[in-house]
Design a protein around this motif. Structure first.
Motif, PDB file in Angstrom:
ATOM      1  N   LYS A 128       7.729  -3.374   1.278  1.00 33.33           N
ATOM      2  CA  LYS A 128       7.564  -3.855   2.651  1.00 33.33           C
ATOM      3  C   LYS A 128       7.890  -2.757   3.655  1.00 33.33           C
ATOM      4  CE  LYS A 128       8.432  -8.715   1.655  1.00 33.33           C
ATOM      5  NZ  LYS A 128       9.379  -9.839   1.816  1.00 33.33           N
ATOM      6  N   ARG A 129       8.944  -2.002   3.361  1.00 33.15           N
ATOM      7  CA  ARG A 129       9.339  -0.893   4.236  1.00 33.15           C
ATOM      8  C   ARG A 129       8.220   0.145   4.325  1.00 33.15           C
ATOM      9  NH1 ARG A 129      12.143   3.843   2.452  1.00 33.15           N
ATOM     10  NH2 ARG A 129      12.942   5.007   4.209  1.00 33.15           N
ATOM     11  N   MET A 130       7.645   0.475   3.179  1.00 36.07           N
ATOM     12  CA  MET A 130       6.568   1.465   3.152  1.00 36.07           C
ATOM     13  C   MET A 130       5.332   0.934   3.882  1.00 36.07           C
ATOM     14  SD  MET A 130       5.030   3.455  -0.139  1.00 36.07           S
ATOM     15  CE  MET A 130       3.804   4.740   0.028  1.00 36.07           C
ATOM     16  N   LYS A 131       4.978  -0.324   3.667  1.00 37.47           N
ATOM     17  CA  LYS A 131       3.807  -0.918   4.312  1.00 37.47           C
ATOM     18  C   LYS A 131       3.968  -0.924   5.831  1.00 37.47           C
ATOM     19  CE  LYS A 131      -0.126  -2.782   3.473  1.00 37.47           C
ATOM     20  NZ  LYS A 131      -1.200  -1.886   3.077  1.00 37.47           N
ATOM     21  N   ARG A 132       5.178  -1.260   6.304  1.00 38.82           N
ATOM     22  CA  ARG A 132       5.438  -1.234   7.750  1.00 38.82           C
ATOM     23  C   ARG A 132       5.249   0.172   8.312  1.00 38.82           C
ATOM     24  NH1 ARG A 132       9.787  -4.523   6.438  1.00 38.82           N
ATOM     25  NH2 ARG A 132      11.204  -2.748   6.529  1.00 38.82           N
ATOM     26  N   LYS A 133       5.772   1.158   7.598  1.00 35.37           N
ATOM     27  CA  LYS A 133       5.656   2.546   8.062  1.00 35.37           C
ATOM     28  C   LYS A 133       4.195   2.982   8.061  1.00 35.37           C
ATOM     29  CE  LYS A 133       7.827   6.308   9.332  1.00 35.37           C
ATOM     30  NZ  LYS A 133       8.607   6.362  10.566  1.00 35.37           N
ATOM     31  N   GLU A 134       3.443   2.605   7.031  1.00 31.66           N
ATOM     32  CA  GLU A 134       2.011   2.927   6.974  1.00 31.66           C
ATOM     33  C   GLU A 134       1.284   2.352   8.190  1.00 31.66           C
ATOM     34  OE1 GLU A 134       0.476   1.394   3.301  1.00 31.66           O
ATOM     35  OE2 GLU A 134       1.316   3.034   2.128  1.00 31.66           O
ATOM     36  N   ARG A 135       1.537   1.077   8.482  1.00 34.87           N
ATOM     37  CA  ARG A 135       0.866   0.426   9.625  1.00 34.87           C
ATOM     38  C   ARG A 135       1.235   1.102  10.935  1.00 34.87           C
ATOM     39  NH1 ARG A 135       1.591  -4.661   6.860  1.00 34.87           N
ATOM     40  NH2 ARG A 135       3.611  -4.859   7.856  1.00 34.87           N
ATOM     41  N   THR A 136       2.509   1.415  11.096  1.00 33.41           N
ATOM     42  CA  THR A 136       2.971   2.052  12.332  1.00 33.41           C
ATOM     43  C   THR A 136       2.284   3.397  12.536  1.00 33.41           C
ATOM     44  OG1 THR A 136       5.114   0.955  12.202  1.00 33.41           O
ATOM     45  CG2 THR A 136       4.999   2.941  13.554  1.00 33.41           C
ATOM     46  N   ILE A 137       2.268   4.224  11.507  1.00 31.68           N
ATOM     47  CA  ILE A 137       1.638   5.546  11.615  1.00 31.68           C
ATOM     48  C   ILE A 137       0.146   5.391  11.871  1.00 31.68           C
ATOM     49  CG2 ILE A 137       1.057   7.671  10.371  1.00 31.68           C
ATOM     50  CD1 ILE A 137       3.796   7.417   8.976  1.00 31.68           C
ATOM     51  N   PHE A 138      -0.507   4.498  11.131  1.00 26.65           N
ATOM     52  CA  PHE A 138      -1.950   4.297  11.302  1.00 26.65           C
ATOM     53  C   PHE A 138      -2.258   3.888  12.746  1.00 26.65           C
ATOM     54  CE2 PHE A 138      -5.941   1.981  11.123  1.00 26.65           C
ATOM     55  CZ  PHE A 138      -6.718   2.817  10.327  1.00 26.65           C
ATOM     56  N   GLN A 139      -1.493   2.959  13.296  1.00 28.18           N
ATOM     57  CA  GLN A 139      -1.726   2.489  14.665  1.00 28.18           C
ATOM     58  C   GLN A 139      -1.521   3.608  15.679  1.00 28.18           C
ATOM     59  OE1 GLN A 139       0.914  -0.866  14.820  1.00 28.18           O
ATOM     60  NE2 GLN A 139      -0.554  -2.232  13.807  1.00 28.18           N
ATOM     61  N   ARG A 140      -0.550   4.455  15.428  1.00 32.19           N
ATOM     62  CA  ARG A 140      -0.282   5.559  16.360  1.00 32.19           C
ATOM     63  C   ARG A 140      -1.370   6.632  16.311  1.00 32.19           C
ATOM     64  NH1 ARG A 140       6.216   6.175  15.451  1.00 32.19           N
ATOM     65  NH2 ARG A 140       6.782   4.337  16.695  1.00 32.19           N
ATOM     66  N   LEU A 141      -2.110   6.680  15.216  1.00 37.69           N
ATOM     67  CA  LEU A 141      -3.145   7.709  15.078  1.00 37.69           C
ATOM     68  C   LEU A 141      -4.544   7.183  15.348  1.00 37.69           C
ATOM     69  CD1 LEU A 141      -1.777   9.635  11.972  1.00 37.69           C
ATOM     70  CD2 LEU A 141      -1.521  10.184  14.399  1.00 37.69           C
ATOM     71  N   THR A 142      -4.640   5.954  15.842  1.00 35.11           N
ATOM     72  CA  THR A 142      -5.952   5.423  16.194  1.00 35.11           C
ATOM     73  C   THR A 142      -6.219   5.682  17.669  1.00 35.11           C
ATOM     74  OG1 THR A 142      -4.996   3.240  16.531  1.00 35.11           O
ATOM     75  CG2 THR A 142      -6.014   3.653  14.403  1.00 35.11           C
ATOM     76  N   PRO A 143      -7.460   5.925  18.051  1.00 37.93           N
ATOM     77  CA  PRO A 143      -8.646   5.880  17.198  1.00 37.93           C
ATOM     78  C   PRO A 143      -8.662   7.040  16.215  1.00 37.93           C
ATOM     79  CG  PRO A 143      -9.243   6.672  19.372  1.00 37.93           C
ATOM     80  CD  PRO A 143      -7.792   6.284  19.439  1.00 37.93           C
ATOM     81  N   VAL A 144      -9.176   6.761  15.041  1.00 29.62           N
ATOM     82  CA  VAL A 144      -9.201   7.747  13.960  1.00 29.62           C
ATOM     83  C   VAL A 144     -10.277   8.791  14.249  1.00 29.62           C
ATOM     84  CG1 VAL A 144      -9.554   8.068  11.487  1.00 29.62           C
ATOM     85  CG2 VAL A 144      -8.390   6.027  12.324  1.00 29.62           C
ATOM     86  N   PRO A 145      -9.917  10.067  14.225  1.00 28.92           N
ATOM     87  CA  PRO A 145     -10.934  11.107  14.424  1.00 28.92           C
ATOM     88  C   PRO A 145     -11.911  11.146  13.249  1.00 28.92           C
ATOM     89  CG  PRO A 145      -8.825  12.082  13.831  1.00 28.92           C
ATOM     90  CD  PRO A 145      -8.587  10.616  13.970  1.00 28.92           C
ATOM     91  N   HIS A 146     -13.064  11.726  13.482  1.00 25.75           N
ATOM     92  CA  HIS A 146     -14.072  11.840  12.426  1.00 25.75           C
ATOM     93  C   HIS A 146     -13.641  12.920  11.441  1.00 25.75           C
ATOM     94  CE1 HIS A 146     -16.806   9.107  14.325  1.00 25.75           C
ATOM     95  NE2 HIS A 146     -16.662   9.752  15.462  1.00 25.75           N
ATOM     96  N   LEU A 147     -13.291  12.483  10.237  1.00 24.37           N
ATOM     97  CA  LEU A 147     -12.862  13.398   9.181  1.00 24.37           C
ATOM     98  C   LEU A 147     -14.032  13.862   8.329  1.00 24.37           C
ATOM     99  CD1 LEU A 147      -9.657  11.431   8.122  1.00 24.37           C
ATOM    100  CD2 LEU A 147      -9.794  13.458   9.584  1.00 24.37           C
ATOM    101  N   LEU A 148     -15.036  12.994   8.206  1.00 26.26           N
ATOM    102  CA  LEU A 148     -16.218  13.328   7.403  1.00 26.26           C
ATOM    103  C   LEU A 148     -17.316  13.834   8.332  1.00 26.26           C
ATOM    104  CD1 LEU A 148     -16.269  10.276   4.987  1.00 26.26           C
ATOM    105  CD2 LEU A 148     -15.228  12.517   4.643  1.00 26.26           C
ATOM    106  N   ALA A 149     -17.949  14.899   7.906  1.00 27.36           N
ATOM    107  CA  ALA A 149     -19.019  15.484   8.730  1.00 27.36           C
ATOM    108  C   ALA A 149     -20.329  14.790   8.462  1.00 27.36           C
ATOM    109  CB  ALA A 149     -19.135  16.972   8.438  1.00 27.36           C
TER     110      ALA A 149
END
Length: 149
Positions: A128-149
């Motif tokens: 649960k701790r890891m999942k919360r951290k994943e969600r927090t980081i993901f939300q802070r990095l959205t919108p997601v930049p285009h990684l695939l060309a």
């Protein structure tokens, strides 16, 4: 912080400079902005071989993390390697309701957190701790930049 990138992909192009910047942001959001790591992008055959060799599971998984040392010790400058199987990421993206770029980011965050000492396979509380951290980081990095060309 240094991020080393390697790609073994033939059919998919990746914006490596963007991936490097995103990886640095993940480390910063994970609380270790000075840590170094490597990210390798692979296909199914190479990932299956790695998964069979190191986890004794004979299939291509989405992400593997190879930490440099036991997470209970202080983190070294180089924390380890994250290996992402792009074909698996692409095939599971729609299943999870993600774009391809979002799925790759999700896997990058997950693998990086493993290198930083998180482990969802130890206890339910840690998962649960890891999942919360994943969600927090993901939300802070959205919108997601285009990684695939």
């Amino acid at each position: 912080m240094a991020v080393w990138l390697r790609t073994y992909l033939r059919r998919t192009s990746v914006r490596l400079n963007t991936l490097r910047r995103v990886t640095q942001a993940v480390l910063k959001q994970g609380g270790h902005p000075s840590a170094h790591l490597s990210v390798t992008l692979v296909g199914k055959v190479r990932m299956q071989r790695l998964n069979r060799t190191y986890r004794h599971r004979n299939y291509a998984t989405d992400v593997l993390a190879f930490p440099m040392q036991n997470a209970s010790k202080s983190l070294p400058a180089f924390v380890g390697d994250v290996v992402i199987c792009v074909p698996v990421a692409l095939s599971q993206a729609s299943r999870f309701g993600n774009t391809a770029d979002e799925e790759i980011l999700r896997l990058l965050i997950h693998g990086t957190l493993h290198l930083l000492g998180y482990d969802h396979e130890t206890t339910e509380q840690e998962a649960k701790r890891m999942k919360r951290k994943e969600r927090t980081i993901f939300q802070r990095l959205t919108p997601v930049p285009h990684l695939l060309a």
